[in-house]
Design a protein around this motif. Structure first.
Motif, PDB file in Angstrom:
ATOM      1  N   UNK A   1      16.304   8.350   2.285  1.00 52.81           N
ATOM      2  CA  UNK A   1      14.938   8.008   2.684  1.00 52.81           C
ATOM      3  C   UNK A   1      14.936   7.906   4.201  1.00 52.81           C
ATOM      4  N   UNK A   2      14.029   8.610   4.841  1.00 50.87           N
ATOM      5  CA  UNK A   2      13.976   8.643   6.311  1.00 50.87           C
ATOM      6  C   UNK A   2      12.588   8.245   6.796  1.00 50.87           C
ATOM      7  N   UNK A   3      12.546   7.423   7.837  1.00 51.08           N
ATOM      8  CA  UNK A   3      11.292   7.090   8.507  1.00 51.08           C
ATOM      9  C   UNK A   3      11.046   8.168   9.547  1.00 51.08           C
ATOM     10  N   UNK A   4       9.881   8.839   9.454  1.00 55.20           N
ATOM     11  CA  UNK A   4       9.598   9.946  10.368  1.00 55.20           C
ATOM     12  C   UNK A   4       8.576   9.589  11.445  1.00 55.20           C
ATOM     13  N   UNK A   5       8.114   8.348  11.482  1.00 53.31           N
ATOM     14  CA  UNK A   5       7.233   7.833  12.536  1.00 53.31           C
ATOM     15  C   UNK A   5       5.841   8.455  12.583  1.00 53.31           C
ATOM     16  N   UNK A   6       5.404   9.084  11.495  1.00 57.56           N
ATOM     17  CA  UNK A   6       4.011   9.501  11.354  1.00 57.56           C
ATOM     18  C   UNK A   6       3.724   9.632   9.864  1.00 57.56           C
ATOM     19  N   UNK A   7       2.435   9.669   9.517  1.00 55.73           N
ATOM     20  CA  UNK A   7       2.067   9.772   8.111  1.00 55.73           C
ATOM     21  C   UNK A   7       1.925  11.243   7.747  1.00 55.73           C
ATOM     22  N   UNK A   8       2.826  11.771   6.927  1.00 58.02           N
ATOM     23  CA  UNK A   8       2.719  13.181   6.540  1.00 58.02           C
ATOM     24  C   UNK A   8       1.600  13.367   5.521  1.00 58.02           C
TER      25      UNK A   8
ATOM     26  N   UNK B   1      12.758  21.329   5.584  1.00 58.29           N
ATOM     27  CA  UNK B   1      11.602  20.612   5.048  1.00 58.29           C
ATOM     28  C   UNK B   1      10.585  20.582   6.184  1.00 58.29           C
ATOM     29  N   UNK B   2       9.379  21.042   5.916  1.00 61.40           N
ATOM     30  CA  UNK B   2       8.336  21.096   6.938  1.00 61.40           C
ATOM     31  C   UNK B   2       7.236  20.110   6.572  1.00 61.40           C
ATOM     32  N   UNK B   3       6.767  19.353   7.564  1.00 58.02           N
ATOM     33  CA  UNK B   3       5.726  18.360   7.319  1.00 58.02           C
ATOM     34  C   UNK B   3       4.680  18.440   8.409  1.00 58.02           C
ATOM     35  N   UNK B   4       3.443  18.191   8.016  1.00 55.55           N
ATOM     36  CA  UNK B   4       2.340  18.098   8.968  1.00 55.55           C
ATOM     37  C   UNK B   4       1.587  16.817   8.664  1.00 55.55           C
ATOM     38  N   UNK B   5       1.040  16.212   9.709  1.00 55.30           N
ATOM     39  CA  UNK B   5       0.302  14.980   9.501  1.00 55.30           C
ATOM     40  C   UNK B   5      -0.234  14.447  10.809  1.00 55.30           C
TER      41      UNK B   5
ATOM     42  N   UNK C   1      -2.269  15.583  15.853  1.00 54.95           N
ATOM     43  CA  UNK C   1      -1.503  16.217  14.794  1.00 54.95           C
ATOM     44  C   UNK C   1      -0.037  16.343  15.144  1.00 54.95           C
ATOM     45  N   UNK C   2       0.803  16.301  14.115  1.00 56.57           N
ATOM     46  CA  UNK C   2       2.250  16.426  14.295  1.00 56.57           C
ATOM     47  C   UNK C   2       2.767  17.392  13.243  1.00 56.57           C
ATOM     48  N   UNK C   3       3.659  18.278  13.660  1.00 57.22           N
ATOM     49  CA  UNK C   3       4.378  19.155  12.734  1.00 57.22           C
ATOM     50  C   UNK C   3       5.857  18.901  12.984  1.00 57.22           C
ATOM     51  N   UNK C   4       6.623  18.724  11.892  1.00 59.05           N
ATOM     52  CA  UNK C   4       8.042  18.400  12.021  1.00 59.05           C
ATOM     53  C   UNK C   4       8.844  19.208  11.009  1.00 59.05           C
TER      54      UNK C   4
ATOM     55  N   UNK D   1       0.800  -1.214   0.000  1.00 59.45           N
ATOM     56  CA  UNK D   1       0.000   0.000   0.000  1.00 59.45           C
ATOM     57  C   UNK D   1       0.839   1.274   0.000  1.00 59.45           C
ATOM     58  N   UNK D   2       2.004   1.196  -0.575  1.00 53.74           N
ATOM     59  CA  UNK D   2       2.928   2.320  -0.679  1.00 53.74           C
ATOM     60  C   UNK D   2       2.287   3.384  -1.568  1.00 53.74           C
ATOM     61  N   UNK D   3       2.115   4.590  -1.063  1.00 52.15           N
ATOM     62  CA  UNK D   3       1.493   5.667  -1.822  1.00 52.15           C
ATOM     63  C   UNK D   3       2.242   6.975  -1.601  1.00 52.15           C
ATOM     64  N   UNK D   4       2.309   7.764  -2.641  1.00 49.57           N
ATOM     65  CA  UNK D   4       2.821   9.127  -2.527  1.00 49.57           C
ATOM     66  C   UNK D   4       1.673   9.985  -2.013  1.00 49.57           C
ATOM     67  N   UNK D   5       1.883  10.708  -0.903  1.00 50.89           N
ATOM     68  CA  UNK D   5       0.836  11.571  -0.367  1.00 50.89           C
ATOM     69  C   UNK D   5       1.089  13.043  -0.661  1.00 50.89           C
ATOM     70  N   UNK D   6       2.339  13.426  -0.891  1.00 47.56           N
ATOM     71  CA  UNK D   6       2.656  14.809  -1.235  1.00 47.56           C
ATOM     72  C   UNK D   6       4.082  14.868  -1.739  1.00 47.56           C
ATOM     73  N   UNK D   7       4.383  15.901  -2.494  1.00 47.96           N
ATOM     74  CA  UNK D   7       5.744  16.124  -2.982  1.00 47.96           C
ATOM     75  C   UNK D   7       5.959  17.617  -3.103  1.00 47.96           C
TER      76      UNK D   7
END
Length: 122
Positions: free
Chosen positions: A78-85, A95-99, A105-108, A42-48
């Motif tokens: 490739x880094x595992x960020x421990x949440x779904x961005x 690089x800013x991510x929210x998810x 919610x998480x912002x990183x 179920x590998x999917x691109x969610x944003x770029x």
């Protein structure tokens, strides 16, 4: 960007992230297929999000990976960020991510090498 599926036999299915680099006229500059770890289905691109130098940050839904691809389409890291961005943004500094994850919610923020600068959970 998207995913491709290759059915080589009924028991062997390949899942890959397919990333294209195109110019302003729509001409193909490069393309790259990235095979996820453990052939996760179920590998999917969610944003770029592109960088000014042509590199691209790709956020994925399985494995919680963020991927950096250089301007020639080569995988940089490739880094595992421990949440779904669900959203990614870049500037010259980070690089800013929210998810979401185990909290609402998480912002990183990551540096250009994918190292965490800060993380806030809400």
């Amino acid at each position: 960007m998207g995913t491709t599926t290759s059915f080589e036999s009924p028991d062997l299915v390949s899942w890959k992230v397919w990333v294209l680099g195109i110019d302003g006229s729509g001409n193909l500059l490069w393309q790259e297929e990235i095979l996820p770890r453990n052939n996760q289905r179920d590998w999917r691109v969610v944003d770029a999000e592109p960088f000014k130098d042509g590199a691209v940050i790709v956020a994925t839904s399985i494995g919680n990976y963020v991927i950096r691809i250089d301007s020639s389409g080569r995988l940089v890291w490739a880094k595992n960020i421990n949440f779904i961005p669900s959203d990614v943004a870049t500037d010259d500094e980070a690089i800013y991510m929210a998810g979401g994850g185990s909290v609402k919610g998480i912002i990183m923020a990551l540096d250009g090498s994918g190292n965490p600068i800060w993380t806030n959970a809400y």
